[in-house]
Design a protein around this motif. Structure first.
Motif, PDB file in Angstrom:
ATOM      1  N   PHE A 189      46.712  -9.581  58.241  1.00  0.00           N
ATOM      2  CA  PHE A 189      47.568  -8.554  57.669  1.00  0.00           C
ATOM      3  C   PHE A 189      48.923  -9.162  57.309  1.00  0.00           C
ATOM      4  O   PHE A 189      49.525  -9.888  58.111  1.00  0.00           O
ATOM      5  CB  PHE A 189      47.754  -7.388  58.643  1.00  0.00           C
ATOM      6  CG  PHE A 189      46.553  -6.486  58.727  1.00  0.00           C
ATOM      7  CD1 PHE A 189      46.364  -5.482  57.788  1.00  0.00           C
ATOM      8  CD2 PHE A 189      45.601  -6.667  59.722  1.00  0.00           C
ATOM      9  CE1 PHE A 189      45.252  -4.659  57.845  1.00  0.00           C
ATOM     10  CE2 PHE A 189      44.489  -5.847  59.786  1.00  0.00           C
ATOM     11  CZ  PHE A 189      44.309  -4.839  58.848  1.00  0.00           C
ATOM     12  N   THR A 190      49.373  -8.860  56.110  1.00  0.00           N
ATOM     13  CA  THR A 190      50.674  -9.343  55.642  1.00  0.00           C
ATOM     14  C   THR A 190      51.681  -8.209  55.472  1.00  0.00           C
ATOM     15  O   THR A 190      52.869  -8.463  55.263  1.00  0.00           O
ATOM     16  CB  THR A 190      50.518 -10.069  54.297  1.00  0.00           C
ATOM     17  OG1 THR A 190      49.870  -9.189  53.353  1.00  0.00           O
ATOM     18  CG2 THR A 190      49.674 -11.333  54.457  1.00  0.00           C
ATOM     19  N   LYS A 191      51.194  -6.967  55.587  1.00  0.00           N
ATOM     20  CA  LYS A 191      52.058  -5.815  55.366  1.00  0.00           C
ATOM     21  C   LYS A 191      51.432  -4.601  56.032  1.00  0.00           C
ATOM     22  O   LYS A 191      50.215  -4.524  56.194  1.00  0.00           O
ATOM     23  CB  LYS A 191      52.213  -5.569  53.855  1.00  0.00           C
ATOM     24  CG  LYS A 191      53.161  -4.452  53.475  1.00  0.00           C
ATOM     25  CD  LYS A 191      53.211  -4.295  51.947  1.00  0.00           C
ATOM     26  CE  LYS A 191      54.123  -3.147  51.539  1.00  0.00           C
ATOM     27  NZ  LYS A 191      54.122  -2.940  50.069  1.00  0.00           N
ATOM     28  N   GLY A 192      52.277  -3.634  56.425  1.00  0.00           N
ATOM     29  CA  GLY A 192      51.765  -2.369  56.920  1.00  0.00           C
ATOM     30  C   GLY A 192      51.745  -2.261  58.434  1.00  0.00           C
ATOM     31  O   GLY A 192      52.264  -3.111  59.161  1.00  0.00           O
ATOM     32  N   SER A 193      51.126  -1.191  58.895  1.00  0.00           N
ATOM     33  CA  SER A 193      51.054  -0.886  60.322  1.00  0.00           C
ATOM     34  C   SER A 193      49.767  -0.111  60.578  1.00  0.00           C
ATOM     35  O   SER A 193      48.930   0.039  59.700  1.00  0.00           O
ATOM     36  CB  SER A 193      52.278  -0.068  60.752  1.00  0.00           C
ATOM     37  OG  SER A 193      52.341   1.151  60.019  1.00  0.00           O
ATOM     38  N   GLY A 194      49.628   0.391  61.801  1.00  0.00           N
ATOM     39  CA  GLY A 194      48.447   1.172  62.138  1.00  0.00           C
ATOM     40  C   GLY A 194      47.778   0.643  63.375  1.00  0.00           C
ATOM     41  O   GLY A 194      48.364  -0.098  64.167  1.00  0.00           O
ATOM     42  N   VAL A 195      46.507   1.021  63.534  1.00  0.00           N
ATOM     43  CA  VAL A 195      45.743   0.663  64.726  1.00  0.00           C
ATOM     44  C   VAL A 195      44.375   0.140  64.318  1.00  0.00           C
ATOM     45  O   VAL A 195      43.752   0.644  63.381  1.00  0.00           O
ATOM     46  CB  VAL A 195      45.567   1.887  65.654  1.00  0.00           C
ATOM     47  CG1 VAL A 195      44.617   1.572  66.795  1.00  0.00           C
ATOM     48  CG2 VAL A 195      46.906   2.346  66.199  1.00  0.00           C
ATOM     49  N   HIS A 196      43.931  -0.888  65.024  1.00  0.00           N
ATOM     50  CA  HIS A 196      42.574  -1.400  64.868  1.00  0.00           C
ATOM     51  C   HIS A 196      41.911  -1.290  66.232  1.00  0.00           C
ATOM     52  O   HIS A 196      42.335  -1.949  67.182  1.00  0.00           O
ATOM     53  CB  HIS A 196      42.621  -2.856  64.403  1.00  0.00           C
ATOM     54  CG  HIS A 196      41.266  -3.437  64.101  1.00  0.00           C
ATOM     55  ND1 HIS A 196      41.066  -4.784  63.876  1.00  0.00           N
ATOM     56  CD2 HIS A 196      40.043  -2.862  63.979  1.00  0.00           C
ATOM     57  CE1 HIS A 196      39.794  -5.009  63.635  1.00  0.00           C
ATOM     58  NE2 HIS A 196      39.146  -3.855  63.696  1.00  0.00           N
TER      59      HIS A 196
ATOM     60  N   ARG B 202      42.628  -0.776  71.741  1.00  0.00           N
ATOM     61  CA  ARG B 202      43.411  -0.526  70.533  1.00  0.00           C
ATOM     62  C   ARG B 202      44.464  -1.619  70.348  1.00  0.00           C
ATOM     63  O   ARG B 202      45.182  -1.972  71.274  1.00  0.00           O
ATOM     64  CB  ARG B 202      44.072   0.857  70.615  1.00  0.00           C
ATOM     65  CG  ARG B 202      43.041   1.978  70.628  1.00  0.00           C
ATOM     66  CD  ARG B 202      43.651   3.335  70.919  1.00  0.00           C
ATOM     67  NE  ARG B 202      44.395   3.876  69.803  1.00  0.00           N
ATOM     68  CZ  ARG B 202      43.851   4.502  68.767  1.00  0.00           C
ATOM     69  NH1 ARG B 202      42.543   4.662  68.697  1.00  0.00           N
ATOM     70  NH2 ARG B 202      44.603   4.994  67.806  1.00  0.00           N
ATOM     71  N   TYR B 203      44.518  -2.147  69.116  1.00  0.00           N
ATOM     72  CA  TYR B 203      45.435  -3.233  68.782  1.00  0.00           C
ATOM     73  C   TYR B 203      46.296  -2.803  67.589  1.00  0.00           C
ATOM     74  O   TYR B 203      45.837  -2.080  66.703  1.00  0.00           O
ATOM     75  CB  TYR B 203      44.654  -4.501  68.412  1.00  0.00           C
ATOM     76  CG  TYR B 203      43.728  -4.990  69.500  1.00  0.00           C
ATOM     77  CD1 TYR B 203      44.157  -5.893  70.456  1.00  0.00           C
ATOM     78  CD2 TYR B 203      42.403  -4.536  69.567  1.00  0.00           C
ATOM     79  CE1 TYR B 203      43.299  -6.349  71.459  1.00  0.00           C
ATOM     80  CE2 TYR B 203      41.550  -4.977  70.559  1.00  0.00           C
ATOM     81  CZ  TYR B 203      41.998  -5.886  71.503  1.00  0.00           C
ATOM     82  OH  TYR B 203      41.148  -6.319  72.490  1.00  0.00           O
TER      83      TYR B 203
END
Length: 294
Positions: A50-57, A63-64
């Protein structure tokens, strides 16, 4: 009894090169959001930066954070889903074991520290040289989208270098213990394979030590040295992970889940589950399904 998760296969995706797929994360989500934004599994290896953004995986119920510089590695059979922000961006690629292993005599993708054991963390957060790694991921994407001769061979060479460079950072981030080369690491890999094969029927450290022709004390020394956990904990964590998969992805009763995992006594299964997850099986299933369906 298997979890009723959708198992995504490489052939579902646009493969201009057999057994390999690459895309920007945003385009991948746009094209396949119905499949990948809900819990699923796949039959291939997945790597994404990931080079941009946010959230959850979420990977196997852990949860990461999605953030710039986060790299995720998934092996076949792991369950996961994404909750990315609208601006999440990066590069993602998939490949089969055969695609990578074809180029190397005596080496395998399974030898890489982030793929050689489910005990190893599936996330690496780059603290330096994020732009450098982003450039390498983009070079793979550019080669994939091109039509030059020997594309598959060039991509394999690119992946080999990229994986080796990521392995250096990964090992350093994990105190150079996880996946390190040596006799103990080979024994740990053997133990991991045995647990994966026998965890439903064999749950004592002694059974695995016997299969490995060593004492329980020796096996415990290895698992504590490399993973800082005793052998029994690692076995039961694998059992509880599978229990979680069955509880949230099948319609089977709690008793059936316990029986599928080798527990004839449901009360004992419930105690074990609560010890390692903090919740009873019914509490976990209710809490997880409520959170996911919110």
């Amino acid at each position: 009894m298997e979890p009723k998760l959708d198992v995504l296969q490489l052939k579902r995706f646009d493969e201009s090169i057999q057994e390999f797929y690459c895309n920007t994360f945003s385009d991948h989500v746009e094209r396949h959001h119905k499949e990948i934004l809900v819990p699923h599994k796949h039959d291939f290896y997945l790597t994404v930066l990931f080079t941009k953004g946010s959230g959850v995986h979420e990977i196997d119920f852990n949860r990461y954070r999605i953030e710039p510089g986060a790299v995720f590695f998934l092996s076949p059979g792991q369950s996961h889903f994404w909750e990315p922000s609208a601006d999440a961006e990066g590069v993602i690629f998939f490949h089969s074991k055969a695609f990578f292993d074809l180029a190397f005599n005596g080496r395998s993708v399974e030898d890489l520290p982030f793929f050689d054991s489910l005990f190893n963390p599936p996330q690496l957060v780059l603290s330096t040289n994020t732009d450098g790694f982003a450039s390498r991921f983009n070079e793979v994407l550019e080669e994939y989208r091109g039509d030059a001769p020997f594309r598959g061979e060039v991509i394999r060479a690119m992946l080999d270098l990229l994986y080796l460079q990521l392995s250096r950072v990964y090992l350093k981030a994990n105190d150079e213990k996880i996946g390190r080369v040596g006799t103990d690491a080979k024994h740990l890999a053997q133990f991991d394979q045995l647990v994966e094969h026998y965890y439903k029927t064999e749950k004592s450290a002694g059974q695995y030590a016997q299969r490995m022709n060593m004492t329980v004390r020796h096996l415990n020394r290895i698992t504590r040295a490399l993973l800082n956990k005793p052998t029994t904990v690692l076995i039961m964590e694998r059992v509880v992970l599978e229990a979680k998969r069955l509880l949230v992805n099948t319609n089977n009763s709690l008793t059936d889940v316990a029986l599928a995992l080798g527990f004839e006594d449901y009360a004992y299964f419930s105690r074990v589950f609560k010890k390692y997850s903090g919740l009873s099986p019914s509490q976990f299933a209710k809490q997880y399904k409520t959170a996911f369906l919110r």
